[in-house]
Scaffold this active site. Structure first.
Site, PDB file in Angstrom:
ATOM      1  CG  HIS A 168       6.848   9.047  -8.397  1.00 55.26           C
ATOM      2  ND1 HIS A 168       7.747   9.992  -7.953  1.00 55.26           N
ATOM      3  CD2 HIS A 168       7.348   7.841  -7.995  1.00 55.26           C
ATOM      4  CE1 HIS A 168       8.741   9.385  -7.308  1.00 55.26           C
ATOM      5  NE2 HIS A 168       8.518   8.076  -7.308  1.00 55.26           N
ATOM      6  CB  THR A 223      -0.946   0.010   1.215  1.00 54.55           C
ATOM      7  OG1 THR A 223      -1.697  -1.201   1.220  1.00 54.55           O
ATOM      8  CG2 THR A 223      -1.892   1.194   1.165  1.00 54.55           C
ATOM      9  CG  ASP A 282      11.783   8.834  -5.973  1.00 54.95           C
ATOM     10  OD1 ASP A 282      10.901   8.287  -5.292  1.00 54.95           O
ATOM     11  OD2 ASP A 282      12.059   8.501  -7.144  1.00 54.95           O
ATOM     12  CG  HIS A 297       6.763   6.108  -3.451  1.00 54.76           C
ATOM     13  ND1 HIS A 297       7.623   6.853  -2.685  1.00 54.76           N
ATOM     14  CD2 HIS A 297       7.364   5.969  -4.671  1.00 54.76           C
ATOM     15  CE1 HIS A 297       8.696   7.153  -3.404  1.00 54.76           C
ATOM     16  NE2 HIS A 297       8.574   6.630  -4.621  1.00 54.76           N
ATOM     17  CD  GLU A 298       6.269   3.806  -7.702  1.00 54.44           C
ATOM     18  OE1 GLU A 298       6.439   4.617  -8.634  1.00 54.44           O
ATOM     19  OE2 GLU A 298       7.198   3.398  -6.994  1.00 54.44           O
TER      20      GLU A 298
HETATM   21 ZN   LIG Z   1       9.708   6.969  -6.243  1.00 51.50          ZN
END
Ligand SMILES: [Zn+2]
Length: 184
Positions: free
Chosen positions: A127, A118, A133, A123-124
């Protein structure tokens, strides 16, 4: 004569009523509240995310619970697909086309090593929502990613990340297209 008076009375009452209504509604005065900023809706298709479908939905829900200017919704027929989500055996990564548009790869290499799915999904999606990052090792940061270690299961954006995403979508900021490669 009598009917003439009656017409005048009706007309006068109507005029008074209109004037009163105008006062009550503040017609002509600049009393209207500014319109709320439009919420940008992004449709994501997690149907190709294999065993990560639930994690992707949860990651999207976590963003929706925190940000106000953009909302991630499950794709349904008749809508464009803004975000495609796949599963593969590499490290997780995202390809960003533009703010709010791109492709997420839920790479199994990270979950094989014990990272929380999760958190990876959130996190993705971060983006795609315009965040880079930040390999700080800080668990409360979503964008610190795998640098926070496998013990970190925090899957919500922190205050700074929330502010940044809201700001990006308010301004319709341009983000650099390209890969955001995670892990290894
Ligand atoms: Zn990343």
């Amino acid at each position: 004569m009598r009917s003439h008076l009656k017409r005048i009375t009706v007309a006068t009452l109507a005029t008074i009523a209109m004037a009163l209504t105008g006062q009550l509604l503040g017609v002509g005065a600049a009393t209207a509240a500014p319109a709320p900023a439009a919420v940008r809706v992004l449709y994501y298709d997690a149907s190709q995310a294999a065993e990560f479908v639930t994690a992707v939905h949860q990651g999207a829900a976590n963003w929706n619970a925190r940000v106000g200017n953009v909302r991630l919704e499950r794709w349904t027929a008749g809508h464009p697909v803004d975000i495609r989500v796949y599963a593969d055996n590499n490290w997780p990564r995202a390809y960003v086309n533009s703010l709010g548009s791109g492709t997420v790869y839920m790479g199994r290499q990270a979950t094989v090593e014990g990272h929380n799915p999760t958190r990876i999904a959130a996190h993705e999606l971060g983006h795609i929502l315009g965040l880079p990052d930040r390999r700080t090792g800080v668990c409360s940061e979503l964008m610190s990613g795998s640098s926070a270690g496998t013990s970190c299961t925090s899957a919500f954006p922190n205050a700074q990340e929330i502010t940044k995403v809201n700001s990006l979508f308010t301004s319709g900021a341009l983000v650099t297209a390209g890969w955001r490669q995670d892990g290894a």
